[in-house]
Design a protein around this motif. Structure first.
Motif, short mmCIF file in Angstrom:
data_model
loop_
_atom_site.label_atom_id
_atom_site.label_comp_id
_atom_site.label_asym_id
_atom_site.label_seq_id
_atom_site.Cartn_x
_atom_site.Cartn_y
_atom_site.Cartn_z
N TRP A 249 44.12 99.69 61.27
CA TRP A 249 44.17 99.86 59.81
C TRP A 249 45.34 100.71 59.34
CZ3 TRP A 249 41.83 96.26 57.49
CH2 TRP A 249 40.68 95.70 58.04
N GLN A 250 46.16 101.22 60.27
CA GLN A 250 47.32 102.03 59.88
C GLN A 250 48.16 101.27 58.85
OE1 GLN A 250 48.55 105.25 61.55
NE2 GLN A 250 49.49 105.16 59.53
N ASN A 251 48.47 101.91 57.76
CA ASN A 251 49.34 101.37 56.69
C ASN A 251 48.77 100.14 55.98
OD1 ASN A 251 51.06 103.34 57.55
ND2 ASN A 251 52.55 101.97 58.47
N MET A 252 47.50 99.81 56.26
CA MET A 252 46.92 98.60 55.67
C MET A 252 46.06 98.90 54.45
SD MET A 252 48.08 96.25 57.60
CE MET A 252 47.09 94.81 57.21
N LEU A 253 45.83 100.17 54.19
CA LEU A 253 44.81 100.51 53.18
C LEU A 253 45.36 101.49 52.16
CD1 LEU A 253 41.90 101.05 55.72
CD2 LEU A 253 42.16 99.11 54.14
#
Ligand SMILES: *Cc1c(COP(=O)(O)O)cnc(C)c1O
Length: 416
Positions: A249-253
Motif C-alpha cells: 500500500w506504499q504511496n497508494m493511499l
C-alpha cells in the motif's frame, strides 16, 4: 447506614487522571517530543497501541484522534466503492452516520427495539446484496445479538465494524466486545470509560486492514515501520505479513492525518490498569439502581441479553404507561427539580442521537417508527463508576419520586 444525601451527586466530573501520568507528561514537555513519529521507537503512542492490543487480545491496534476517525478509517480500510451502502443502527450517536458520509458512503438505518438493541428481523430484511459493510454501535454499551448479526453478515460475506466507543470492558459469551467484528473502534473522549479528552483506537487481526488504516491515519513515507513490530514480541521480530501489506500500500493511499499525539497516550496508558475496576464498579452501580427503578410501575430498565456482561457508566430506562409526551417531559422536569438530570432521547431539541436530526444524510428521510417510539420514552442518566451508595440512592429516589410526582396524581385522580 450512610446518611441520606441532601444535595445531588455530581455526575459530570471525571475521575482524576492517575498520578503516574504526571511524570511522563513532564518528560514530554521537557523534551518537546509530542509527535508520535519523532522517536525511533517506543513513543508513548506506540506503547499504548501494544498495551491496548494486549489488553484486548487482538493482533494490531492503531491509536487515532477520535473514535469517529477510527470508524472513518475502518470504512476506508475496507476499500468500499464510492456510494457503497453501509448498514447502521438508527439509535446511535450522529458521529456514526457522519463517519459513513465522510467516507463517501450511504448510511442505511436499521430499526432498534425498545431494549436499545438492533431489531434482528429488520436487520435481516435490510441486509441485502446492496449492503457493503455493517457498523454495529453498541450504543451506551448495550450489546445487540452479535451471534445473529455475525451469522447473517458472514452468510453474505459482508464485513462488520464494531463501534465499541462506549463498550470497553463489555463481554459477549466471555469475548471482548470490539474483537468480534473485523475491526473494533473505541473512544477516549471524556464521557467514555477511559478519558483523554479526545482520542480513539481501532483494533483488528487483519494485517491488510491495519496497514491501510495506519497509512491513511498519516504514517507518511516510511513511518509505517514504527508499526511493524508485532505486539512488542520479546524478540522484537517483525511481522512479515504486516510488512508485506505495508509494501503493497506504499504511496497508494491518501493521508488523512488523524494521528494521536504523545500527550494523549501519556494520559491514557496509566488508565488501562483501572479499566477492570471501573467496569466492576460501574456494573454494580448500574445493577443496584436498575433493581430499585424496576420497582416503580412507570419505569422499566430492559434486561441485558443472556450472553452479555455489561460495563455501564450510565443507565437507560423506558417510561411505561405514560400516556403522552407531556407526561414524559413532566417526568424529566420533576427529576430535574429533585436534582437529577434526565435526558429523554427523543424529546430534547436537536438531540444528536435522534435519527430525525441527521439531516446531513443524503437522499430520502428514512422513517423508523419502532426506533422513534423507543426514543420518545427512553431516558438517559449518567452513572459514573466512582459514585457511592448514597449517591445511587439519591439518584434512584429522585427518579422514582419524579415518576410518582407525575403519575401518582393521575392514578389517584382516576383510580377510584
Ligand atoms: C462517543 C461515541 C462515538 C464518538 O466517539 P468520538 O471519540 O467522540 O469520536 C461514536 N459512537 C458511540 C456509540 C459513542 O458513544
Amino acid at each position: 447506614m450512610a446518611p441520606a444525601l441532601s444535595v445531588a451527586p455530581n455526575v459530570y466530573d471525571a475521575e482524576p487522571i492517575p498520578e503516574a501520568a504526571r511524570a511522563e507528561i513532564d518528560r514530554l514537555l521537557q523534551s518537546g517530543d509530542l509527535f508520535r513519529y519523532t522517536a525511533p521507537e517506543d513513543a508513548p503512542v506506540a506503547l499504548l497501541e501494544r498495551e491496548f492490543a494486549d489488553l484486548m487480545g487482538s493482533k494490531y491496534a492503531l491509536a487515532v484522534s477520535s473514535c469517529s476517525a477510527a470508524i472513518f478509517l475502518s470504512l476506508r480500510a475496507l476499500d468500499l466503492a464510492p456510494g457503497a451502502r453501509v448498514l447502521i443502527p438508527a439509535f446511535t450517536f450522529a458521529a456514526v452516520p457522519s463517519a459513513v458520509v465522510h467516507a463517501n458512503c450511504q448510511p442505511v438505518l436499521v430499526e432498534v427495539a425498545d431494549n436499545y438493541r438492533i431489531d434482528i428481523d429488520d436487520f435481516a430484511a435490510r441486509l441485502d446484496d446492496d449492503i457493503s459493510a455493517v457498523i454495529i454501535s453498541h450504543m451506551r454499551g448495550h450489546t445487540s445479538d452479535m451471534d445473529a448479526i455475525m451469522a447473517l453478515a458472514a452468510a453474505r460475506g459482508i464485513p462488520v465494524i464494531e463501534d465499541a466507543a462506549h463498550s470497553l470492558g463489555t463481554l459477549w459469551h466471555g469475548r471482548k466486545i470490539g474483537t468480534i467484528g473485523a475491526i473494533g473502534c473505541f473512544s477516549f473522549q471524556s464521557y467514555k470509560l477511559v478519558n483523554a479528552g479526545e482520542g480513539g483506537i481501532l483494533i483488528t487481526d487483519d494485517a491488510d486492514l491495519v496497514a491501510r488504516a495506519v497509512i491513511m491515519s498519516g504514517a507518511y513515507e516510511h513511518n509505517w515501520k514504527k508499526h511493524a513490530v508485532k505486539n512488542g514480541g520479546p524478540d522484537g521480530q517483525n511481522d512479515p505479513e504486516l510488512e508485506l501489506a505495508f509494501a503493497r500500500w506504499q504511496n497508494m493511499l491518501p493521508l488523512y492525518n488523524m494521528r494521536m499525539q504523545n500527550l494523549s497516550a501519556a494520559v491514557i496508558r496509566p488508565q488501562l490498569p483501572e479499566v477492570a475496576r471501573r467496569v466492576r464498579d460501574g456494573r454494580a452501580n448500574h445493577d443496584y439502581v436498575a433493581d430499585r427503578l424496576n420497582a416503580s410501575a412507570w419505569i422499566e430498565v430492559p434486561d441485558a441479553l443472556g450472553p452479555e456482561e455489561r460495563a455501564p457508566d450510565s443507565i437507560q430506562f423506558n417510561l411505561v404507561d405514560m400516556p403522552s409526551d407531556d407526561h414524559a417531559r413532566a417526568f424529566a422536569d420533576a427529576a430535574a427539580a429533585r436534582g437529577v438530570k434526565v435526558q429523554v432521547f427523543g424529546l430534547s431539541t436537536d438531540n444528536a442521537r435522534a435519527f430525525w436530526n441527521w439531516n446531513f444524510i443524503p437522499g430520502e428521510r428514512p422513517e423508523l417508527p419502532q426506533t422513534r417510539a423507543m426514543l420518545m420514552r427512553a431516558c438517559d442518566v449518567r452513572l459514573p463508576a466512582r459514585l457511592q451508595k448514597p449517591d445511587l440512592d439519591f439518584i434512584a429516589g429522585a427518579l422514582i419520586g419524579a415518576a410518582e410526582d407525575v403519575m401518582g396524581e393521575e392514578t389517584r385522580a382516576y383510580g377510584t
